[in-house]
Motif scaffolding. Structure first.
Motif, PDB file in Angstrom:
ATOM      1  N   ALA A 176       0.843  -1.207   0.000  1.00 29.85           N
ATOM      2  CA  ALA A 176       0.000   0.000   0.000  1.00 29.85           C
ATOM      3  C   ALA A 176       0.875   1.253   0.000  1.00 29.85           C
ATOM      4  CB  ALA A 176      -0.922  -0.008   1.224  1.00 29.85           C
ATOM      5  N   TRP A 177       1.930   1.213   0.780  1.00 28.51           N
ATOM      6  CA  TRP A 177       2.838   2.362   0.888  1.00 28.51           C
ATOM      7  C   TRP A 177       3.605   2.574  -0.418  1.00 28.51           C
ATOM      8  CZ3 TRP A 177       8.215   3.110   1.023  1.00 28.51           C
ATOM      9  CH2 TRP A 177       8.643   4.335   1.556  1.00 28.51           C
ATOM     10  N   GLU A 180       1.311   4.050  -2.998  1.00 30.82           N
ATOM     11  CA  GLU A 180       1.061   5.472  -2.671  1.00 30.82           C
ATOM     12  C   GLU A 180       2.224   6.359  -3.138  1.00 30.82           C
ATOM     13  OE1 GLU A 180       0.935   8.117   1.384  1.00 30.82           O
ATOM     14  OE2 GLU A 180       0.488   5.971   1.555  1.00 30.82           O
ATOM     15  N   HIS A 181       3.461   5.842  -3.058  1.00 32.09           N
ATOM     16  CA  HIS A 181       4.640   6.650  -3.404  1.00 32.09           C
ATOM     17  C   HIS A 181       5.166   6.368  -4.809  1.00 32.09           C
ATOM     18  CE1 HIS A 181       4.547   7.070   0.970  1.00 32.09           C
ATOM     19  NE2 HIS A 181       5.218   8.188   0.775  1.00 32.09           N
TER      20      HIS A 181
END
Ligand SMILES: C[S@@+](CC[C@H](N)C(=O)[O-])C[C@H]1O[C@@H](n2cnc3c(N)ncnc32)[C@H](O)[C@@H]1O
Length: 332
Positions: A176-177, A180-181
């Protein structure tokens, strides 16, 4: 070209620039007591650039990846990248790094001609990072990743190893991280390359475990094999795309039949595989006087070494023996 008896052609060169590292990841290095290579045994910057030139001009190498140990610890790194970028034909060039110090050097590396980076990050939790790497440097890695992205060293890829009882539950959180990035996340199965020889097949987190864990939160669709080519990572499209996640199942689904790699250690030894039990010395020829030192002779030795590449890593063989050198000394 670097062809072996199974018809595989190596076009991807991994060059270790140092065996030293500023982390002590438990699956890679011991806390202390590892014997470093002696300085005179290390290839000089000139020797590295010469070998890469021979690989590119005589042996058909089209991609060069600098690694280690930690390649950002090599003082001459930016100069090496700049000189390799000036070669004709110019190889694609990337760096595998723990990201510490990348905040400072990312822009200079991009300017020197580096195409992209793979940054190793196993956890989003600073306390777990400290346990896994035995160093309190989580913030530096996160900042290094951002700097690489801002400098255009893209796609920025993240390598993650999941360890039982430490970060095995973190796969969905990491993905997920990364989404996101806009980082591309790849999980690597833990391999028997730790200095302590503590790896246990029964205990490791497998590609199957990782995918099952990711599927609790994401819809994953397998990418076609044409898109994979000889890349070690099998990739899945995340929630319909465009993001992808990779899993490098070196242990449970090895990709040896498609391997296109040759490796050079920081002390000038050719390795045909991470798990090879033999190495071939190029440094002696590089430092010899006379015809032994010619580009043609060095290329000949390299070709001969690769010709003998084994069919597989041997991990599934009951007589498998872990290589003497740990991953940090081979170059991961
Ligand atoms: C040996 S490191 C060298 C480059 C750099 N220091 C880094 O951290 O990326 C290269 C990669 O190998 C991985 N690695 C090291 N030991 C491993 C092991 N036993 N099994 C799987 N991957 C390993 C690391 O996680 C890292 O992504």
């Amino acid at each position: 070209m670097l062809i072996d008896t199974y018809g595989r052609v190596a076009t991807d060169l991994r060059v270790s620039l140092t065996d030293r590292c500023n982390l002590r990841c438990t699956y890679c290095m011991p806390e202390e007591g590892l014997q470093w290579l002696a300085k005179p045994d290390l290839l000089t910057d000139d020797e590295i650039v010469r070998l890469v030139r021979i690989a590119v001009t005589h042996l058909g190498i089209t991609e060069v990846r600098f690694t280690g140990g930690e390649p950002l610890l090599r003082p001459g790194l930016v100069g090496i990248v700049e000189r390799v970028a000036a070669l004709t034909p110019r190889p694609k060039m990337s760096l595998t790094t723990n990201g510490i110090g990348l905040k400072r050097t990312a822009a200079a590396l991009r300017q020197a001609g580096l195409d992209r980076v793979n940054v190793s990050l196993d956890t989003l939790r600073p306390d777990v990072f400290k346990t896994l790497t035995r160093r309190d440097r989580h913030k530096d890695v996160i900042e290094g990743l951002a700097a690489a992205h801002d400098a255009g060293l893209t796609p920025v890829k993240i390598n993650s190893v999941l360890m039982p009882g430490l970060n095995e539950d973190e796969a969905p959180e990491l993905l997920a991280w990364a989404v996101e990035h806009s980082y591309e996340l790849r999980f690597i199965e833990q391999m028997p390359l730790d200095a302590q020889h503590g790896w246990k097949r029964d205990g490791m987190i497998t590609a199957g475990d990782i995918l099952a864990s990711l599927r609790t939160r994401f819809e994953l669709t397998e990418e076609g094999s044409e898109e994979r080519g000889s890349a070690p990572a099998e990739r899945w499209v995340v929630d319909g795309g465009p993001h992808r996640v990779g899993v490098i199942a070196s242990v449970t689904r090895p990709f040896c039949s498609a391997c296109d790699r040759t490796r050079l250690t920081a002390d000038g030894q050719v390795r045909t595989c991470l798990f090879a039990s033999e190495e071939t010395d190029l440094r002696a020829a590089l430092r010899a006087e006379g015809p032994e030192n010619s580009d043609e002779n060095i290329a000949r030795i390299w070709k001969l070494a690769m010709w003998g590449k084994k069919a597989g890593s041997g991990l599934d063989d009951p007589s498998f023996l872990q290589p003497d050198r740990p991953m940090s000394a081979i170059g991961g």
